[in-house]
Design an enzyme around this catalytic site. Structure first.
Site, short mmCIF file in Angstrom:
data_model
loop_
_atom_site.label_atom_id
_atom_site.label_comp_id
_atom_site.label_asym_id
_atom_site.label_seq_id
_atom_site.Cartn_x
_atom_site.Cartn_y
_atom_site.Cartn_z
N ASP A 9 0.87 -1.18 0.00
CA ASP A 9 0.00 0.00 0.00
C ASP A 9 0.91 1.23 0.00
O ASP A 9 2.10 1.13 0.31
CB ASP A 9 -0.88 -0.04 1.25
CG ASP A 9 -1.67 1.23 1.45
OD1 ASP A 9 -2.35 1.66 0.49
OD2 ASP A 9 -1.60 1.82 2.55
N MET A 10 0.36 2.39 -0.31
CA MET A 10 1.19 3.60 -0.36
C MET A 10 0.96 4.51 0.85
O MET A 10 1.79 4.56 1.76
CB MET A 10 0.93 4.35 -1.67
CG MET A 10 1.47 3.61 -2.89
SD MET A 10 3.27 3.36 -2.87
CE MET A 10 3.84 5.00 -3.31
N ASP A 11 -0.17 5.22 0.91
CA ASP A 11 -0.42 6.16 2.00
C ASP A 11 -0.47 5.43 3.33
O ASP A 11 -1.22 4.47 3.50
CB ASP A 11 -1.73 6.92 1.78
CG ASP A 11 -1.66 7.84 0.57
OD1 ASP A 11 -0.66 8.56 0.45
OD2 ASP A 11 -2.60 7.83 -0.24
N SER A 44 -2.78 0.42 -4.28
CA SER A 44 -3.21 1.64 -3.61
C SER A 44 -4.57 2.10 -4.08
O SER A 44 -5.02 1.75 -5.18
CB SER A 44 -2.17 2.75 -3.88
OG SER A 44 -2.62 4.00 -3.45
N GLY A 45 -5.21 2.91 -3.26
CA GLY A 45 -6.45 3.55 -3.67
C GLY A 45 -6.21 4.75 -4.57
O GLY A 45 -7.13 5.30 -5.17
N LYS A 195 -8.26 -4.77 -3.89
CA LYS A 195 -6.84 -4.99 -4.13
C LYS A 195 -6.50 -6.47 -4.28
O LYS A 195 -5.68 -6.85 -5.12
CB LYS A 195 -6.01 -4.39 -2.99
CG LYS A 195 -6.07 -2.87 -2.91
CD LYS A 195 -5.16 -2.35 -1.78
CE LYS A 195 -5.25 -0.85 -1.63
NZ LYS A 195 -4.33 -0.34 -0.59
N ASP A 218 -2.07 -0.75 5.99
CA ASP A 218 -2.41 -0.07 7.24
C ASP A 218 -3.89 0.26 7.38
O ASP A 218 -4.35 0.54 8.49
CB ASP A 218 -1.61 1.25 7.35
CG ASP A 218 -2.15 2.33 6.42
OD1 ASP A 218 -2.53 3.40 6.90
OD2 ASP A 218 -2.19 2.10 5.20
N ASN A 221 -8.98 -0.79 3.53
CA ASN A 221 -9.00 -1.23 2.14
C ASN A 221 -7.86 -2.19 1.81
O ASN A 221 -7.75 -2.66 0.67
CB ASN A 221 -8.96 -0.03 1.19
CG ASN A 221 -7.69 0.80 1.33
OD1 ASN A 221 -7.05 0.82 2.37
ND2 ASN A 221 -7.34 1.51 0.28
#
Length: 273
Positions: A9-11, A44-45, A195, A218, A221
Site C-alpha cells: 500500500d502507499m499512504d 493503492s487507492g 486490491k 495499514d 482497504n
C-alpha cells in the site's frame, strides 16, 4: 516458502507522513529484488497516474493495482479495468447528493472529476491522490469509463457515513461497496474489484501462489489483500481491523516499516528464513 511477490500500500505504508519514501534505499532494494526474480506491486487507492509519479524510473516495469483494484497494469500492459454502467453511476450520484458534507471524486480511466463548486483548498488536497483531476459543472455527464468514487470528509464522520452508505447502496443491488481508505477517505468500489482481486490476477499471470505473496498495509482497504497473502504485515500505525488480520507487524510508516520488511526478505530473516 520463498517470497515471489511483494505488494505494498502507499499512504500510511510505503509513504511517510510527507508522502515521501527513501528513494535511494528502495532503489538498492529493488535492484536486488529484480535480481532474485521477486515481483514488486504497488497496491493503492490512489490514481494510476499519481502512483506512476512516485516511481519515475520504474513505472514502465513494475505492476500497479490502482484505484483500490479497479485498474490493474503490469509494465504498462492493462490487465484489468472495471466499469460501472452509466445508469448505475447516476444512481450512486443520487445517493451521494444526500450527503452535503462530503467532497465527491468520480474516478475514471482518463482522469478524476469533482464538481465545479468544490473549493480550491479541497482540490489542492485531492491532487495529492489524483494527478489528473478536473472540475466539471455536471458529474452526471462525463465521457469516461467510471470505476470508483472517492469521498472525503472530516475523520469523525467516517464511521457514520460508512454505515449509511452500506444501507443505501445495499438497497440498490449492492451497486457499490464502501470501504475506508484512511485519512478521512471512503472509496466506493465495484463489488469484488478490491486490491486482492487485482493481485490475484497478477499471481495468475506470473504463476505465483498465495503462500509466495507478501503484502503490507495499514487501512481497511488493505484487509482483503492481507487475508490473501501468506506473509501479511500490518504497519505499527495500522487501524485495529488491519492489525487483527495480519500475521506479522512492522514499524510505522515514518520509520520505513515497509522498507524494513523488504530488507528482511532480502536478508532471509524471520519469517523469511
Amino acid at each position: 516458502m520463498a517470497v515471489k511477490m511483494i505488494a505494498v500500500d502507499m499512504d500510511g505504508t510505503f509513504l511517510d507522513e510527507n508522502k515521501q519514501y527513501n528513494v535511494q534505499r528502495f532503489s538498492r532494494q529493488y535492484a536486488l529484488l529484480k535480481e532474485k526474480g521477486i515481483r514488486f506491486v504497488v497496491a493503492s487507492g490512489n490514481q494510476y497516474y499519481q502512483l506512476q509519479r512516485y516511481f519515475p524510473e520504474l513505472k514502465d516495469e513494475i505492476a500497479f493495482v490502482a484505484e483500490n483494484g479497479a485498474w490493474v497494469s503490469d509494465s504498462n500492459e492493462e490487465i484489468f479495468c472495471g466499469e460501472l454502467a452509466k445508469e448505475k453511476v447516476h444512481q450512486v450520484l443520487d445517493i451521494l447528493a444526500k450527503e452535503p458534507e462530503i467532497s465527491t471524486v468520480v474516478c475514471g480511466k482518463k482522469g478524476a472529476y469533482v464538481h465545479s463548486s468544490i473549493s480550491d483548498d479541497v482540490v489542492a488536497m485531492l491532487t495529492n491522490h489524483y494527478y489528473r483531476l478536473e472540475k466539471r459543472d455536471d458529474l452526471y455527464d462525463i465521457d469516461d469509463t467510471i470505476f470508483k468514487f472517492s469521498l472525503n470528509l472530516a475523520h469523525e464522520g467516517v464511521d457514520a457515513l460508512l454505515e449509511r452508505l452500506h444501507t443505501q447502496l445495499g438497497e440498490v443491488e449492492n451497486i457499490m461497496h464502501p470501504v475506508s481508505s484512511g485519512f478521512g477517505f471512503i472509496d466506493l468500489i465495484i463489488p469484488g474489484c478490491h486490491k486482492a482481486h487485482g493481485i490475484a490476477l497478477l499471481q495468475e499471470k506470473w504463476g505465483i501462489s498465495d503462500c509466495e505473496v507478501l503484502a503490507i498495509g495499514d487501512s481497511a482497504n488493505d484487509i482483503e489483500m492481507l487475508r490473501q497473502a501468506y506473509f501479511s504485515f500490518a504497519m505499527a500505525n495500522a487501524v485495529d481491523s488491519v492489525s487483527a488480520v495480519a500475521r506479522y507487524k512492522t514499524e510505522n510508516n515514518n520509520d520505513e516499516g515497509a522498507l524494513n520488511v523488504i530488507s528482511r526478505v532480502l536478508a532471509r530473516e524471520f519469517p523469511f528464513d
